[in-house]
Design a protein around this motif. Structure first.
Motif, PDB file in Angstrom:
ATOM      1  N   ILE A  77      32.495  19.089  61.046  1.00  0.00           N
ATOM      2  CA  ILE A  77      32.863  19.700  59.883  1.00  0.00           C
ATOM      3  C   ILE A  77      34.008  19.704  60.019  1.00  0.00           C
ATOM      4  CG2 ILE A  77      32.992  21.866  59.547  1.00  0.00           C
ATOM      5  CD1 ILE A  77      30.141  22.031  61.217  1.00  0.00           C
ATOM      6  N   PRO A  78      34.917  19.429  58.982  1.00  0.00           N
ATOM      7  CA  PRO A  78      36.435  19.202  58.834  1.00  0.00           C
ATOM      8  C   PRO A  78      37.190  20.709  58.793  1.00  0.00           C
ATOM      9  CG  PRO A  78      35.537  17.742  57.099  1.00  0.00           C
ATOM     10  CD  PRO A  78      34.473  19.116  57.799  1.00  0.00           C
ATOM     11  N   ARG A  79      36.391  21.662  58.186  1.00  0.00           N
ATOM     12  CA  ARG A  79      37.729  22.655  58.334  1.00  0.00           C
ATOM     13  C   ARG A  79      37.890  23.787  59.892  1.00  0.00           C
ATOM     14  NH1 ARG A  79      33.026  23.874  55.903  1.00  0.00           N
ATOM     15  NH2 ARG A  79      31.783  25.989  56.507  1.00  0.00           N
ATOM     16  N   TYR A  80      36.760  22.504  60.312  1.00  0.00           N
ATOM     17  CA  TYR A  80      36.576  24.114  61.813  1.00  0.00           C
ATOM     18  C   TYR A  80      38.347  22.559  62.315  1.00  0.00           C
ATOM     19  CZ  TYR A  80      32.271  25.571  61.177  1.00  0.00           C
ATOM     20  OH  TYR A  80      30.878  26.476  61.243  1.00  0.00           O
ATOM     21  N   THR A  81      38.784  23.703  63.992  1.00  0.00           N
ATOM     22  CA  THR A  81      38.713  23.267  64.929  1.00  0.00           C
ATOM     23  C   THR A  81      38.361  21.942  65.544  1.00  0.00           C
ATOM     24  OG1 THR A  81      38.415  24.819  66.306  1.00  0.00           O
ATOM     25  CG2 THR A  81      40.205  25.329  64.491  1.00  0.00           C
ATOM     26  N   ALA A  82      38.603  21.109  66.681  1.00  0.00           N
ATOM     27  CA  ALA A  82      38.743  20.457  67.469  1.00  0.00           C
ATOM     28  C   ALA A  82      37.493  20.943  68.158  1.00  0.00           C
ATOM     29  CB  ALA A  82      39.605  19.534  67.998  1.00  0.00           C
ATOM     30  N   LEU A  83      38.059  22.388  68.786  1.00  0.00           N
ATOM     31  CA  LEU A  83      37.399  22.844  70.114  1.00  0.00           C
ATOM     32  C   LEU A  83      35.978  23.466  69.103  1.00  0.00           C
ATOM     33  CD1 LEU A  83      37.029  24.625  72.680  1.00  0.00           C
ATOM     34  CD2 LEU A  83      38.487  26.415  71.864  1.00  0.00           C
ATOM     35  N   ALA A 120      43.108  21.055  70.142  1.00  0.00           N
ATOM     36  CA  ALA A 120      42.189  22.580  70.814  1.00  0.00           C
ATOM     37  C   ALA A 120      41.681  22.700  69.163  1.00  0.00           C
ATOM     38  CB  ALA A 120      42.012  22.848  71.716  1.00  0.00           C
ATOM     39  N   LEU A 121      43.597  23.524  68.900  1.00  0.00           N
ATOM     40  CA  LEU A 121      43.281  24.048  68.031  1.00  0.00           C
ATOM     41  C   LEU A 121      43.834  23.699  66.594  1.00  0.00           C
ATOM     42  CD1 LEU A 121      44.418  27.446  69.737  1.00  0.00           C
ATOM     43  CD2 LEU A 121      42.373  26.515  69.533  1.00  0.00           C
ATOM     44  N   THR A 122      43.398  22.751  66.626  1.00  0.00           N
ATOM     45  CA  THR A 122      43.837  21.572  64.978  1.00  0.00           C
ATOM     46  C   THR A 122      42.614  21.113  64.909  1.00  0.00           C
ATOM     47  OG1 THR A 122      46.123  20.470  66.058  1.00  0.00           O
ATOM     48  CG2 THR A 122      45.251  19.758  64.382  1.00  0.00           C
ATOM     49  N   ARG A 123      42.378  21.771  63.216  1.00  0.00           N
ATOM     50  CA  ARG A 123      41.809  21.571  62.548  1.00  0.00           C
ATOM     51  C   ARG A 123      41.637  19.888  62.449  1.00  0.00           C
ATOM     52  NH1 ARG A 123      41.022  24.296  56.795  1.00  0.00           N
ATOM     53  NH2 ARG A 123      40.432  22.090  56.312  1.00  0.00           N
ATOM     54  N   VAL A 124      40.534  19.545  62.430  1.00  0.00           N
ATOM     55  CA  VAL A 124      39.877  17.456  62.316  1.00  0.00           C
ATOM     56  C   VAL A 124      40.218  17.144  61.229  1.00  0.00           C
ATOM     57  CG1 VAL A 124      38.276  18.184  64.209  1.00  0.00           C
ATOM     58  CG2 VAL A 124      37.313  18.017  61.947  1.00  0.00           C
ATOM     59  N   ASP A 125      40.709  17.160  60.406  1.00  0.00           N
ATOM     60  CA  ASP A 125      41.203  17.037  59.181  1.00  0.00           C
ATOM     61  C   ASP A 125      42.295  16.462  58.765  1.00  0.00           C
ATOM     62  OD1 ASP A 125      41.473  19.613  58.676  1.00  0.00           O
ATOM     63  OD2 ASP A 125      41.025  19.463  56.634  1.00  0.00           O
ATOM     64  N   ASN A 126      43.058  17.292  59.968  1.00  0.00           N
ATOM     65  CA  ASN A 126      44.677  16.709  59.850  1.00  0.00           C
ATOM     66  C   ASN A 126      44.625  15.908  61.547  1.00  0.00           C
ATOM     67  OD1 ASN A 126      45.802  18.376  58.057  1.00  0.00           O
ATOM     68  ND2 ASN A 126      45.564  19.737  59.978  1.00  0.00           N
ATOM     69  N   LEU A 127      43.300  15.071  61.762  1.00  0.00           N
ATOM     70  CA  LEU A 127      43.499  13.775  63.168  1.00  0.00           C
ATOM     71  C   LEU A 127      43.382  12.894  62.544  1.00  0.00           C
ATOM     72  CD1 LEU A 127      41.923  16.272  66.114  1.00  0.00           C
ATOM     73  CD2 LEU A 127      44.084  16.384  65.518  1.00  0.00           C
ATOM     74  N   SER A 128      43.895  11.867  63.843  1.00  0.00           N
ATOM     75  CA  SER A 128      43.801  10.390  62.838  1.00  0.00           C
ATOM     76  C   SER A 128      42.040   9.953  63.066  1.00  0.00           C
ATOM     77  CB  SER A 128      44.536   9.310  63.532  1.00  0.00           C
ATOM     78  OG  SER A 128      43.855   9.488  65.306  1.00  0.00           O
ATOM     79  N   GLY A 129      41.343   9.030  62.663  1.00  0.00           N
ATOM     80  CA  GLY A 129      40.226   8.191  63.109  1.00  0.00           C
ATOM     81  C   GLY A 129      40.063   8.100  64.018  1.00  0.00           C
ATOM     82  N   GLY A 130      40.829   7.757  64.908  1.00  0.00           N
ATOM     83  CA  GLY A 130      40.021   7.776  66.185  1.00  0.00           C
ATOM     84  C   GLY A 130      40.409   9.013  67.213  1.00  0.00           C
ATOM     85  N   MET A 131      41.276   9.875  66.495  1.00  0.00           N
ATOM     86  CA  MET A 131      41.089  11.249  67.942  1.00  0.00           C
ATOM     87  C   MET A 131      40.247  12.040  66.931  1.00  0.00           C
ATOM     88  SD  MET A 131      44.920  12.906  67.099  1.00  0.00           S
ATOM     89  CE  MET A 131      46.714  11.606  68.229  1.00  0.00           C
ATOM     90  N   GLN A 132      39.679  11.827  65.617  1.00  0.00           N
ATOM     91  CA  GLN A 132      38.101  12.257  64.902  1.00  0.00           C
ATOM     92  C   GLN A 132      37.106  11.955  66.060  1.00  0.00           C
ATOM     93  OE1 GLN A 132      37.669  12.748  61.096  1.00  0.00           O
ATOM     94  NE2 GLN A 132      39.424  13.237  60.526  1.00  0.00           N
ATOM     95  N   GLN A 133      36.623  10.077  66.379  1.00  0.00           N
ATOM     96  CA  GLN A 133      36.021   9.728  66.925  1.00  0.00           C
ATOM     97  C   GLN A 133      36.160  10.198  68.212  1.00  0.00           C
ATOM     98  OE1 GLN A 133      33.606   9.583  66.709  1.00  0.00           O
ATOM     99  NE2 GLN A 133      32.933   7.179  66.485  1.00  0.00           N
TER     100      GLN A 133
END
Length: 265
Positions: A90-96, A137-150
């Motif tokens: 969910i893009p607007r959610y943090t990684a955590l 952990a507290l970074t929104r996942v839409d701010n992460l790279s594709g590899g980090m998202q996976q």
């Protein structure tokens, strides 16, 4: 651990994605479903947790009397993590917060509407730490790279504390270098935790490098099943023979897409 007996799948319009198939998955090993696009890999993989319901045959899981009741199916899915090709975060959610969704299956529907407790947060943070993303952990996942998202997707699966992880083309959307790192990570964390891993891949080099066992599919049927270190050029020719001449509509017609499925009890 998982046994498929005479499992097949035909979609609307008479498109057969998977012919009658018998397959047993051994606990604690890395099994790769290898084959070209449209070979039936995703269909076979998703039949293992009934995200795709077989047209014929049945699926058996150790420790679960039957997958025909809602409660037994929920228990099976709770102990079966899923890693998707396109992350499905969910893009607007943090990684955590995304990783915490892996804990939903442990609660009733009404309890899952309340905030997660500290025990769940600890499990989620430990999962992020295992994939090297505790600092995100507290970074929104839409701010992460594709590899980090996976990697967040892998952490979400680990947060379920599963016995089995199903990875459906987990590196297909990544560049080659990132794909290799993600597969190395996925294999390592599963081996460290004694988690059985079944992954569908079309990259031959990654499959041979990371699998204990290769199950090769072509045109919806298993055409090879054996140790990865015994696969030779003749076996690969059988798996990929005339694949480019076949219509590539089988797995593309999956009625269940990559969206994260969170079911109430």
């Amino acid at each position: 651990m998982i046994e498929l007996v005479d499992v097949s799948k035909t979609y609307k319009g008479g498109v057969q994605a998977l012919g009658p198939t018998d397959l047993s998955i051994e606990a604690g090993r890395v099994t790769v479903l290898l084959g070209p696009s449209g070979a039936g890999k995703s269909t076979l993989l998703r039949c293992m947790n009934l995200l795709v319901k077989p047209s014929t045959g049945g699926v058996r899981a150790d420790g679960v009397p039957s997958l025909e009741t809602r409660g037994d199916l929920r228990r099976h899915r709770r102990r079966t993590g899923m890693v998707f090709q396109h992350h499905q975060l969910i893009p607007r959610y943090t990684a955590l917060r995304n990783v915490l969704l892996g804990r939903v299956g442990y609660y009733s529907f009404w309890r899952s509407l309340l905030p997660f407790g500290r025990a769940d947060e600890r499990i989620a943070l430990e999962a992020l730490d295992r994939v090297g993303l505790l600092d995100k952990a507290l970074t929104r996942v839409d701010n992460l790279s594709g590899g980090m998202q996976q990697r967040v997707g892998i952490a979400r699966a680990l947060a379920q504390q599963p016995d089995l992880i199903l990875a459906d083309e987990p590196v297909a959307s990544l560049d080659p270098a990132t794909a290799r790192r993600v597969m190395e990570l996925l294999r390592r964390v599963c081996q460290e935790s004694g988690i059985t891993l079944v992954a569908s891949l079309h990259q031959v080099d990654l499959a041979l490098e990371h699998a204990d066992r290769i199950v090769g599919l072509a045109h919806g049927r298993i055409v090879y099943d054996g140790p990865a270190d015994e696969v030779d050029d003749d076996d690969l020719r059988v798996i990929y023979e005339d694949a480019r001449d076949e219509p590539q509509a089988q797995d593309a017609s999956l009625p269940v897409d990559d969206r994260l499925v969170i079911e109430p009890p």
